[in-house]
Design an enzyme around this catalytic site. Structure first.
Site, PDB file in Angstrom:
ATOM      1  CG  ASN C  69      -0.369   0.670   2.413  1.00 26.93           C
ATOM      2  OD1 ASN C  69      -0.334   1.911   2.529  1.00 26.93           O
ATOM      3  ND2 ASN C  69       0.138  -0.131   3.335  1.00 26.93           N
ATOM      4  CB  CYS C 130       4.594   6.268   7.241  1.00 30.14           C
ATOM      5  SG  CYS C 130       3.591   6.070   5.743  1.00 30.14           S
ATOM      6  CB  ILE C 191       7.235  -4.610  12.069  1.00 24.05           C
ATOM      7  CG1 ILE C 191       6.498  -5.652  11.250  1.00 24.05           C
ATOM      8  CG2 ILE C 191       8.253  -5.270  12.956  1.00 24.05           C
ATOM      9  CD1 ILE C 191       7.371  -6.492  10.308  1.00 24.05           C
TER      10      ILE C 191
HETATM   11  C1  LIG Z   1      -3.683   0.179   3.737  1.00 21.90           C
HETATM   12  C2  LIG Z   1      -2.787   0.343   4.914  1.00 21.90           C
HETATM   13  C3  LIG Z   1      -2.658   1.584   5.524  1.00 21.90           C
HETATM   14  C4  LIG Z   1      -1.818   1.782   6.620  1.00 21.90           C
HETATM   15  N1  LIG Z   1      -1.747   2.991   7.218  1.00 21.90           N
HETATM   16  C5  LIG Z   1      -0.983   3.152   8.336  1.00 21.90           C
HETATM   17  C6  LIG Z   1      -0.960   4.379   9.046  1.00 21.90           C
HETATM   18  O1  LIG Z   1      -1.638   5.336   8.673  1.00 21.90           O
HETATM   19  N2  LIG Z   1      -0.163   4.487  10.131  1.00 21.90           N
HETATM   20  C7  LIG Z   1       0.604   3.436  10.573  1.00 21.90           C
HETATM   21  O2  LIG Z   1       1.303   3.568  11.556  1.00 21.90           O
HETATM   22  N3  LIG Z   1       0.575   2.246   9.938  1.00 21.90           N
HETATM   23  C8  LIG Z   1      -0.194   2.080   8.827  1.00 21.90           C
HETATM   24  N4  LIG Z   1      -0.224   0.852   8.208  1.00 21.90           N
HETATM   25  C9  LIG Z   1       0.570  -0.252   8.755  1.00 21.90           C
HETATM   26  C10 LIG Z   1      -0.277  -1.167   9.661  1.00 21.90           C
HETATM   27  O3  LIG Z   1      -0.757  -0.459  10.776  1.00 21.90           O
HETATM   28  C11 LIG Z   1       0.524  -2.376  10.130  1.00 21.90           C
HETATM   29  O4  LIG Z   1       1.642  -1.944  10.852  1.00 21.90           O
HETATM   30  C12 LIG Z   1       1.027  -3.227   8.982  1.00 21.90           C
HETATM   31  O5  LIG Z   1       0.075  -3.261   7.947  1.00 21.90           O
HETATM   32  C13 LIG Z   1       1.364  -4.655   9.393  1.00 21.90           C
HETATM   33  O6  LIG Z   1       0.240  -5.345   9.881  1.00 21.90           O
HETATM   34  P1  LIG Z   1      -0.676  -6.318   8.952  1.00 21.90           P
HETATM   35  O7  LIG Z   1       0.261  -7.251   8.237  1.00 21.90           O
HETATM   36  O8  LIG Z   1      -1.610  -6.991   9.895  1.00 21.90           O
HETATM   37  O9  LIG Z   1      -1.379  -5.442   7.989  1.00 21.90           O
HETATM   38  C14 LIG Z   1      -1.070   0.678   7.114  1.00 21.90           C
HETATM   39  C15 LIG Z   1      -1.200  -0.570   6.500  1.00 21.90           C
HETATM   40  C16 LIG Z   1      -2.036  -0.755   5.421  1.00 21.90           C
HETATM   41  C17 LIG Z   1      -2.141  -2.116   4.797  1.00 21.90           C
END
Ligand SMILES: Cc1cc2nc3c(=O)[nH]c(=O)nc-3n(C[C@H](O)[C@H](O)[C@H](O)COP(=O)(O)O)c2cc1C
Ligand SMILES: Cc1cc2nc3c(=O)[nH]c(=O)nc-3n(C[C@H](O)[C@H](O)[C@H](O)COP(=O)(O)OP(=O)(O)OC[C@H]3O[C@@H](n4cnc5c(N)ncnc54)[C@H](O)[C@@H]3O)c2cc1C
Ligand SMILES: Cc1cc2nc3c(=O)[nH]c(=O)nc-3n(C[C@H](O)[C@H](O)[C@H](O)COP(=O)(O)OP(=O)(O)OC[C@H]3O[C@@H](n4cnc5c(N)ncnc54)[C@H](O)[C@@H]3O)c2cc1C
Ligand SMILES: Cc1cc2nc3c(=O)[nH]c(=O)nc-3n(C[C@H](O)[C@H](O)[C@H](O)COP(=O)(O)O)c2cc1C
Ligand code: FES
Ligand code: FES
EC number: 1.3.-.-
Lengths: 313, 259, 313, 259
Positions: C69, C130, C191
Site C-alpha cells: 500500500n 511510514c 512492525i
Molecule cells: C492500507 C494500509 C494503511 C496503513 N496505514 C498506516 C498508518 O496510517 N499508520 C501506521 O502507523 N501504519 C499504517 N499501516 C501499517 C499497519 O498499521 C501495520 O503496521 C502493517 O500493515 C502490518 O500489519 P498487517 O500485516 O496486519 O497489515 C497501514 C497498513 C495498510 C495495509
C-alpha cells in the site's frame, strides 16, 4: 535461444536463468531430472575452507508463501569441492558461479583464491549475507566499509570476476551496493534471505533449532524487486536478481526492475524442473510482450529506453 | 528413477479420526521398489502452501498402477490433501529415498514390525512383501487412543497383530515396548517406524539385533539437494560426517545414524 | 473474558486485540458489522496537522501472501479528527490509540500535544516508520538518535503514554528500540510495513503510482516475529505486535515471541469480522494450550517461566 | 446492509472467450437495491490470494435469492473464481457501493446504456429495471473483438442494441462513441461502465447531459476504510477533497469526480 543470451563479466550465458546457491547443492541431484547444460549457469552451494556440518535440525520451516532455512552453510569444504564436485560438474557445458563463504577475512581469501582457479568456475559470488552463521557472514554484509574492504581483498586474489551477494537486512541497500562497487565488485547478486522466525504453537519454541532463519520464496519478491530497482539506478555493475522467482513472468519483472540475469532458489524444491521450464517459457513470453531480446526488458521500470549494449551476446 | 507426475485420485477415505487413506494412480508406481519409500506431494497451487509434504507409501498395487497413502490431518498441507476427491489430480514427486530392506530377513525367519501412530502405514506394504517372501511377521502397532487406531484388520491377515494404546481405550494399554516385553516376542529382524522416542526405546532395547528404523525430519527438497534433513553418524557425533534422511534414508540400519 | 484482559501503560484492555492503524479508518465502516466496544482498543488512522490527500492511485497491489500500500497518510487532519472522529468514537467503550504522523518534529509535537488531550485517547502511537511519504516519516524511523530525540519531545507534550511504532527496514531493530526506550517511550508497536514493489508485466512500470509501497500481510509475519523476539529480550517496555495476523494461533505466536498485545491490519480487508472472531476464538485456544491467561504465553520463546505481573488486569 | 456470506454456486458458464457467468445464491440478495452495486469476493482460502476481488452484480433474481456475476479471467483471482463449480460456496461481501440511479430517468424517457468490455455486465440489471419502469433503453456495447462479445441477446430483449468491436470482427467496427455519433442516438440520460478512456470520451462528448459513470479502482477493503480507492473532485483537483469509489461510487454523476 538468441532471445535469451546474456553477457556479464566473466559469464557468457546462453540464458539468464540459474539455480541460486544452496538450493541446488552441487547439481548432482538435479542431473537426474534434466541436462544441466541447459542452464545459464549454476550457483553452487556456499564453500568454506573446511567442511561444515551446519546447524542442528530442524533446519527448515514453512511460512506463508515462503520458507525459513537455517542450514548453516553445510558443505564438504574447499578441498572436496575442488577435487570432487567441480570436476564432476565439468561434464556439463555450463559456467559455474562459486559461492564463497567464511567466518573471517582469511576464510574468504583462501576459498576465493583457490576456487577461482578451477577451470569451470567463471565467477565468484561473495556470500557476505548469510543470516545463519553466528560469526562472520552477516557482519560483512551490513557495514559498507567492511564489505568494501573484503571485496577489495577478494578481488586481489580472485582469478575470475567477483559478484557480491547483498543482504536485504539493512537500512540502506544502496550504500552497501555502492561500497562493494567501490571495492571493485564486478557485479551484484541480490537478495539473500530476510531474517525471520516461526514459533511452534504447542511448545512456544522456535521451529528451527537455530531459532531464526532466512526467509525465502514468493513472500520476499516485492522486497527484492524494490531493492534491485533502487540499486540498479545507482551502480554501474550488473545485478543478478533473486527472491521468490517461480515462473517466466517473475523473471521479466526482475529484468524490468534492473536485473541482467536471475537465480531461482526455493522454487527448485517445489518443482525440480522449474529452471528448464522457465527457460522454455521465456522466449514466447518475450515475444508476446513485444521484445526482440530479453535484455530489452532490463531496467524498464526506470530507464529511458536507450539502447542497452553491454549484455548482448 | 524419480518421477514428477500428476497422479489421479482414485479414492479418499477417512479410516479413523482425522486419518485418511488416499489412493492414487500413476506411472510412477512402476518405479516403486521397496516398502518404506515416500513421495513428496504438492498439495496446493501457485497460491500455496509452498513446500511439498513427505508422505510414506503405504501400499502398492503394480497391476493397477495404484498406491495408497495413509496420513493424519495435521496442518494446512494435510488438510488440503484430505480435500482431494476422486477425479482430481495430485502433483507427486517420487518414489523417494531408500525403504526397508525386505531381503534382510530370510524366508522362514521372523520379522517384528513395530509402528507408532502415523508411522504404521509404511509397514503395511512391508508386511505384505515379507509375507510373500515366506517370512513370518508379527506386528505391534501403537496409537495414542482408540479413535485413531487403524490397519488392524489388514495387518492381521499377514500375521499376529498386537494393538496398544497409550490410554488403553483400545487393545493393550501402554507402549509398544510394553507389549514386546510382556509377550517376550522373539524375532530375527525388527522393522520400525514412528515417533523418535519410540525409535530410541527400540534402539536401546535391541541394540544387539538386526534393526531397521524409519526416520522423520523436516524437509526442503526431498531429493538430497538442500541439506535440510541431515543427521549425524555415531562414529562422528559432533563432526562433519552426515546422512540425509531424504536420500540415504528414511530407513537406516540401527547405529547408522544418531537419532 | 478474564483470560484476555491486559494492562499496559495507559491501556486497560478487556482483550489484547485491536485493529492496526490505517486498516480501520476511524472505525465508522466497521461499526456496520459489529459493536466496536468488543475490541481491546482501536488504533486510528495516522493523523497529521493538516488534512492530506495522500498519494495518487493505484495505491494498493497484491503480492504473494501480502499486499503493498501507498496510501500516503491520507487523513482529514487534526482538527476534524478532534471535532468529528474522536467524539463519534466516544459512543463506544473502547480506548483509542492515536497514530501520530508528520513530516517534521513540529508536526509530531502539534498533533501529539493536542490529540493526547482527547478524553478517549488513552495512548499515542508515534508513527516514525511510514514508508510512503517523501519527507519525514521514514528518516525518524531509521536513525536511533533522531528517533530518541523525537520520542523525548513528544513525551514532553503528551498527556498520555507514548508508544513508538518501529520500522522493520533497518539493519538493527534492537538499537532503534533501545533508543526510543531511552527517549522515554512507554511502549513499542511493531512492525510497520517492509518496503516493497511490484511491476506490471505489460508496462514494465510499478503498479503503485507511488512506485514503492509498504508490504503487509502474512508474508511479513516471520520478519515481525523475529524482530519482536529480539527486541522483547532487550527492552523493559511492552510491545504491541503486528504483521500478518489472521487468526488466534497467530496471536499466540506473537505473545510467545514477546508481544503483550497485538494489532490486526490487512486481515480486516479480507474478513471485516476478523477482530471479533479472533477475540471469540482466543479463550478456548488458550485453555487448549494449557494456560489460565493469555499473559502466560508472553515471551515463552525465550523467557524462563517466571511469573509475569505487569500486564495482568 | 452489507453482509458477508458463503454463497452457493448455482451455475458457472463460459459465455465468451475467457468470459464467465457465475450464478450465486444467498440471503444477501435481499439487500441488493440498485443495479451497479458490486460484491467483494474472497476467491481463495488461507493460502491466498489474500485480497478480495470486486465484481459488479450483473443481474438479480430476488425470488430465487440468486444473482449473477459476469467476469473475465484476468489473473490469479479470476482464474480461481472460474474454477468454482455448482455445489461449492464462495465467500461474498456485499452488496457494496452505490449503483446507477434508476429513478433519474422518468417513465417514457429514453436511457442510453453504454458498456465497454467487462463494463457491460452491470448494465444488464440496469436495463431490466429501467424497462420495468417504462423507460426506453438503447444499448451500445463495445468489445475488443468478436470472440469476447456477450450479452447481445439479453440486452436486445429490452431494447435496441448496437454491438461494436474495435477490430470489426463482430457488429460495427470502431468505438462506442463512433456508433453513438453515426446513428445520432438521442437520449435523456446516459449510463456507462467501462474502461476509463471510454468514460472520458463520453464525459467530454456529453458534458451537458445527464450522465452516470461507473468507475474502477484497485481496492483494499471495498467498504471505505482503507483509502485505497479515492479520486479527486473537480472543485478541488489538487486539494484534499475526495470521493471513495467503493462507497461513494462506483457510480458517479458526471462532474462529481475527476476521471
Ligand atoms: C492500507 C494500509 C494503511 C496503513 N496505514 C498506516 C498508518 O496510517 N499508520 C501506521 O502507523 N501504519 C499504517 N499501516 C501499517 C499497519 O498499521 C501495520 O503496521 C502493517 O500493515 C502490518 O500489519 P498487517 O500485516 O496486519 O497489515 C497501514 C497498513 C495498510 C495495509
Ligand atoms: C519420510 C517421511 C514420511 C512421512 N510419512 C507420513 C505418513 O505416511 N503419514 C503421515 O500422516 N505423515 C507422514 N509424515 C509426516 C508428514 O510429512 C507431516 O505430517 C506433514 O508434512 C504435515 O504437513 P501439514 O501441512 O499438515 O502440517 P504443518 O505443520 O502445517 O506443516 C508445516 C511444515 O512443516 C512440515 N512438517 C510438519 N510436520 C512434519 C513432520 N512430522 N515431518 C516432516 N515435516 C513436517 C511440513 O511438511 C511443512 O513443510 C512423514 C514425514 C516424513 C519426513
Ligand atoms: C467496482 C468494480 C467492479 C468490477 N466489476 C467487474 C466485473 O463485473 N467483471 C469483471 O470481469 N471485472 C470487474 N472488475 C475488475 C475486477 O475486479 C478485476 O478484473 C479483478 O480484480 C482481477 O483480479 P485477478 O486476480 O484476476 O487479477 P490480478 O491482476 O492477478 O489481480 C491482482 C490484484 O489487482 C487487482 N485488480 C486487477 N485488475 C483490477 C481492476 N481492473 N480493477 C480493480 N482491481 C483490479 C485485483 O483485485 C487484485 O487485488 C471490477 C472492478 C471494480 C473496482
Ligand atoms: C535452503 C537454502 C539454502 C541456501 N543456502 C545459501 C548459500 O549457501 N549461500 C547463499 O549465498 N545463499 C543461500 N541461500 C539463499 C538463496 O541463494 C537465495 O538468495 C534466496 O533463497 C532467495 O531466493 P529464492 O526466494 O528464490 O529462494 C539459501 C536458500 C535456501 C532456501
Ligand atoms: S530434504 Fe533436501 S536434502 Fe533432504
Ligand atoms: S477500497 Fe478501501 S476505501 Fe475503498
Amino acid at each position: 535461444m538468441s532471445l535469451l543470451n546474456v553477457k556479464l563479466p566473466g559469464l557468457d550465458l546462453k540464458n539468464p536463468i540459474m539455480p541460486a546457491s544452496g538450493c541446488f547443492g552441487f547439481g548432482r541431484e538435479f542431473s537426474q531430472f534434466y541436462d544441466l547444460s541447459s542452464l545459464g549457469a549454476i550457483m553452487i552451494k556456499a564453500t568454506t575452507p573446511l567442511p561444515r556440518f551446519g546447524n542442528p535440525t530442524p533446519r527448515v520451516a514453512e511460512t506463508s508463501a515462503g520458507m525459513l532455512n537455517a542450514i548453516g552453510l553445510q558443505n564438504p569444504g574447499l578441498e572436496k569441492v575442488l577435487t570432487e564436485e567441480l570436476p564432476w560438474l565439468n561434464q556439463f557445458d555450463v559456467p559455474i558461479i562459486a559461492n564463497v563463504a567464511g567466518s573471517s577475512e582469511e576464510d574468504y581469501i583462501e576459498v576465493a583464491s583457490q576456487i577461482s582457479k578451477a577451470s569451470n568456475v567463471h565467477a565468484l559470488e561473495l556470500n557476505i549475507s548469510c543470516p545463519n552463521v553466528k560469526t562472520g557472514g552477516i557482519a560483512f554484509g551490513t557495514i559498507p566499509e567492511v564489505a568494501k574492504q573484503l571485496t577489495k581483498k577478494v578481488k586481489e586474489v580472485s582469478s575470475v570476476p567477483v559478484y557480491v551477494k547483498l543482504s536485504p537486512n539493512v537500512t540502506n541497500i544502496v550504500d552497501m551496493a555502492l561500497a562493494v562497487e567501490d571495492g571493485g565488485a564486478d557485479g551484484l547478486t541480490m537478495i539473500n534471505t530476510l531474517i525471520g522466525m516461526r514459533l511452534d504453537l504447542k511448545t512456544g519454541q522456535p521451529i528451527l533449532a537455530n531459532r531464526s532463519g532466512g526467509l525465502s520464496g514468493p513472500a520476499i519478491k516485492p522486497v527484492a524487486i524494490r531493492m534491485i530497482y533502487e540499486v540498479s539506478q545507482h551502480v554501474n555493475i550488473p545485478i543478478i536478481g533473486m527472491g521468490g522467482i517461480q515462473n517466466a513472468e517473475d523473471v521479466i519483472e526482475y529484468f524490468y526492475a534492473g536485473a541482467s540475469a536471475v537465480a531461482v532458489g526455493t522454487a527448485n524444491f517445489v518443482d525440480p524442473f522449474i529452471c528448464p521450464k522457465i527457460i522454455d517459457e521465456l522466449p514466447s513470453l518475450i515475444e508476446k510482450l513485444g521484445f526482440d531480446h530479453i535484455s530489452e526488458c532490463e531496467g524498464r521500470s526506470w530507464r529511458k529506453h536507450e539502447r542497452l549494449t553491454y549484455h548482448r551476446g | 528413477m524419480i518421477k514428477q507426475e500428476n497422479c489421479l485420485v482414485v479414492d479418499q477415505l477417512e479410516i479413523a479420526d482425522s486419518i485418511y487413506k488416499l489412493t492414487l494412480q500413476g506411472e510412477l508406481v512402476t518405479e516403486m521398489n521397496n516398502p518404506g519409500q515416500f513421495v513428496h506431494i504438492r498439495v496446493g497451487d501457485e497460491s500455496g502452501p509452498l513446500l511439498r509434504r513427505p508422505i510414506s507409501i503405504s501400499s502398492i498395487d503394480r497391476s493397477k498402477k495404484q498406491f495408497t497413502l495413509v496420513f493424519r490431518k495435521e496442518g494446512i498441507g494435510t488438510s488440503k490433501l484430505k480435500d482431494k476427491v476422486p477425479g482430481m489430480s495430485v502433483d507427486v514427486l517420487g518414489p523417494l529415498g531408500n525403504g526397508f530392506p525386505v531381503n534382510e530377513t530370510e524366508s522362514g525367519g521372523t520379522a517384528l514390525l513395530v509402528g507408532g501412530g502415523i508411522g504404521v502405514p509404511p509397514l503395511l506394504e512391508l508386511s505384505k512383501q515379507l509375507t510373500a517372501n515366506g517370512v513370518k511377521v508379527i506386528h505391534v502397532l501403537g496409537f495414542q487412543s482408540g479413535n485413531v487406531v487403524f490397519g488392524e484388520e489388514e495387518f492381521s491377515k499377514n500375521g499376529e497383530t498386537y494393538v496398544v494404546t497409550v490410554d488403553g481405550t483400545f487393545g493393550y494399554k501402554g507402549y509398544v515396548t510394553d507389549v514386546i516385553n510382556q509377550y517376550q516376542i522373539d524375532f530375527d529382524s525388527l522393522y520400525a517406524c514412528g515417533p523418535t522416542p519410540m525409535l530410541k526405546a527400540l534402539e536401546t532395547r535391541f541394540s544387539n539385533k538386526k534393526v531397521f528404523l524409519s526416520l522423520e525430519e523436516r524437509m526442503g527438497c526431498g531429493i538430497g539437494a538442500c541439506f535440510a534433513c541431515v543427521c549425524h553418524t555415531p562414529e562422528d557425533e559432533t563432526g562433519y560426517s552426515y546422512k540425509k534422511v531424504c536420500t540415504d534414508g528414511p530407513v537406516f540400519r540401527i547405529g547408522e545414524v544418531v537419532l
